[in-house]
Design a protein around this motif. Sequence first.
Motif, mmCIF file in Angstrom:
data_model
loop_
_atom_site.group_PDB
_atom_site.id
_atom_site.type_symbol
_atom_site.label_atom_id
_atom_site.label_comp_id
_atom_site.label_asym_id
_atom_site.label_seq_id
_atom_site.Cartn_x
_atom_site.Cartn_y
_atom_site.Cartn_z
ATOM 1 N N TYR A 139 39.828 21.933 43.320
ATOM 2 C CA TYR A 139 38.700 22.754 44.025
ATOM 3 C C TYR A 139 39.297 23.096 45.461
ATOM 4 C CZ TYR A 139 34.575 24.826 46.016
ATOM 5 O OH TYR A 139 33.591 25.688 46.564
ATOM 6 N N PRO A 140 39.333 24.559 45.717
ATOM 7 C CA PRO A 140 39.831 24.880 46.970
ATOM 8 C C PRO A 140 39.160 24.965 48.048
ATOM 9 C CG PRO A 140 39.211 26.834 45.628
ATOM 10 C CD PRO A 140 38.975 25.597 44.861
ATOM 11 N N ILE A 165 37.482 17.417 40.106
ATOM 12 C CA ILE A 165 38.673 16.544 39.694
ATOM 13 C C ILE A 165 39.795 16.988 40.729
ATOM 14 C CG2 ILE A 165 40.482 15.811 37.902
ATOM 15 C CD1 ILE A 165 38.037 15.117 36.955
ATOM 16 N N GLN A 166 40.066 16.149 41.751
ATOM 17 C CA GLN A 166 40.809 16.549 42.844
ATOM 18 C C GLN A 166 42.271 15.516 43.071
ATOM 19 O OE1 GLN A 166 39.775 19.296 44.046
ATOM 20 N NE2 GLN A 166 40.898 19.819 46.199
ATOM 21 N N GLY A 167 43.421 15.956 43.254
ATOM 22 C CA GLY A 167 44.466 15.212 43.598
ATOM 23 C C GLY A 167 44.601 14.947 45.023
ATOM 24 N N GLU A 168 44.717 13.693 45.311
ATOM 25 C CA GLU A 168 44.646 13.171 46.700
ATOM 26 C C GLU A 168 45.458 13.909 47.863
ATOM 27 O OE1 GLU A 168 43.808 8.265 46.074
ATOM 28 O OE2 GLU A 168 45.940 8.930 46.292
ATOM 29 N N ARG A 169 46.774 14.684 47.367
ATOM 30 C CA ARG A 169 47.376 15.393 48.156
ATOM 31 C C ARG A 169 47.260 16.881 47.871
ATOM 32 N NH1 ARG A 169 52.733 16.625 46.270
ATOM 33 N NH2 ARG A 169 52.921 15.994 44.245
ATOM 34 N N ASP A 170 46.151 17.329 47.545
ATOM 35 C CA ASP A 170 46.114 18.902 47.139
ATOM 36 C C ASP A 170 46.055 19.340 48.492
ATOM 37 O OD1 ASP A 170 44.833 21.166 46.597
ATOM 38 O OD2 ASP A 170 43.769 20.386 44.974
ATOM 39 N N ALA A 171 46.884 20.548 48.524
ATOM 40 C CA ALA A 171 46.887 21.226 49.848
ATOM 41 C C ALA A 171 45.792 22.001 50.082
ATOM 42 C CB ALA A 171 48.272 22.273 49.703
ATOM 43 N N LEU A 172 45.017 22.399 49.213
ATOM 44 C CA LEU A 172 43.635 23.089 49.315
ATOM 45 C C LEU A 172 42.541 21.960 49.394
ATOM 46 C CD1 LEU A 172 44.245 26.069 47.102
ATOM 47 C CD2 LEU A 172 45.050 25.684 49.496
ATOM 48 N N VAL A 193 45.377 9.831 41.867
ATOM 49 C CA VAL A 193 46.441 9.366 42.998
ATOM 50 C C VAL A 193 47.628 10.295 43.161
ATOM 51 C CG1 VAL A 193 47.997 7.435 43.246
ATOM 52 C CG2 VAL A 193 45.738 6.896 42.357
ATOM 53 N N ALA A 194 47.825 10.556 44.181
ATOM 54 C CA ALA A 194 49.113 11.210 44.780
ATOM 55 C C ALA A 194 49.334 12.756 44.178
ATOM 56 C CB ALA A 194 50.146 10.687 44.613
ATOM 57 N N GLY A 195 48.295 13.369 43.519
ATOM 58 C CA GLY A 195 48.152 14.366 42.679
ATOM 59 C C GLY A 195 48.282 15.758 43.670
ATOM 60 N N HIS A 212 47.749 12.000 34.294
ATOM 61 C CA HIS A 212 46.756 12.488 35.255
ATOM 62 C C HIS A 212 45.812 13.484 34.414
ATOM 63 C CE1 HIS A 212 47.380 10.357 38.742
ATOM 64 N NE2 HIS A 212 47.764 11.049 39.449
ATOM 65 N N LEU A 213 46.350 14.397 33.606
ATOM 66 C CA LEU A 213 45.751 15.347 32.713
ATOM 67 C C LEU A 213 44.718 14.702 31.689
ATOM 68 C CD1 LEU A 213 48.495 17.988 32.127
ATOM 69 C CD2 LEU A 213 46.548 18.247 33.760
#
Length: 226
Positions: A139-140, A165-172, A193-195, A212-213
Motif C-alpha cells: 500500500y502506498p 500485505i506490506q514489506g517492512e522496508r517499503d519506501a512508500l 520481513v525486510a520486504g 514472501h510471495l
Amino acid sequence: MSKGREAGIDEDQCQQGQDGGSWLWDRPVGEPRATLILAHGAGAPMDSAFMQEMAQLLAARGIAVLRFEFAYMAARRLDGKKRPPNPQAKLLEQWRAVYLQVRQQVAGPLAIGGKSMGGRMASLLADELNVDALVCLGYPFYAVGKPEKPRVAHLAELQTPTLIIQGERDALGNRQAVAGYNLSESVRLHWLVAGDHDLKPLKSSGFTHQQHLLSAADAVAAFLCR
C-alpha cells in the motif's frame, strides 16, 4: 519468480470488459472459494511478473482472480508510449464500472484490491461499493520520501474488512512510519520481513522473494476464506 503454473490451475481466460479493455481471469479448478478483482500499480501492467505470479498463486489456493487495466495503461499497450495515471476521478470511475460488471457475473464473496496505486484506489471505494473485503499489496501510504504527508485519512474510518500485505522496508510505507498512523480496527496488517514495495526481501534476511510471495498468497487466501 516462477514462470510456470501450479498444478490444477486453468489457463488464463481473456475477456473483453465493458470498460473497453481486456481482462485476465485466473480461475481455480472447481468452484472458487472467493473472487478478487486485482488492479495493477501505477507503473506496471496487469500482466507484470508480480501480478502474474500473485494471480496464479491465489488461483492455486481456490481464489478466482480478475485483472484489468486502467485506461492509461491500456493505451500504453497499444502504442508503447508511457503515460502518467489517469486523474483519480477517472480511475475510480473505471473501478466502479469493472466491479459492477464482475458482480453480475460471479456468485459468492467478491473482494477488490490491487498492487500499490490499484489497491489505494480500491480502498477509496470499498465502503461505497459494500464489497466483502479489501486486499492491498504494497500500500502506498505516502509518496517516496514523504512519510510526514500520509494518504491515510480514509483508512481511519474504513468499515470494510481489509488486509494490507506490506514489506517492512517499503519506501512508500515502512513499518516504523505506519506504526504512527491511525488506522481503522477493520484494517489488518501483514508484515513481511525486510520486504520492499514489491515484497522482495534483503538477502541478509534469510528469506527469498518467492517465500514472501507464497506467504502473501497464503495470508490473502486465508483472509478471503475466513
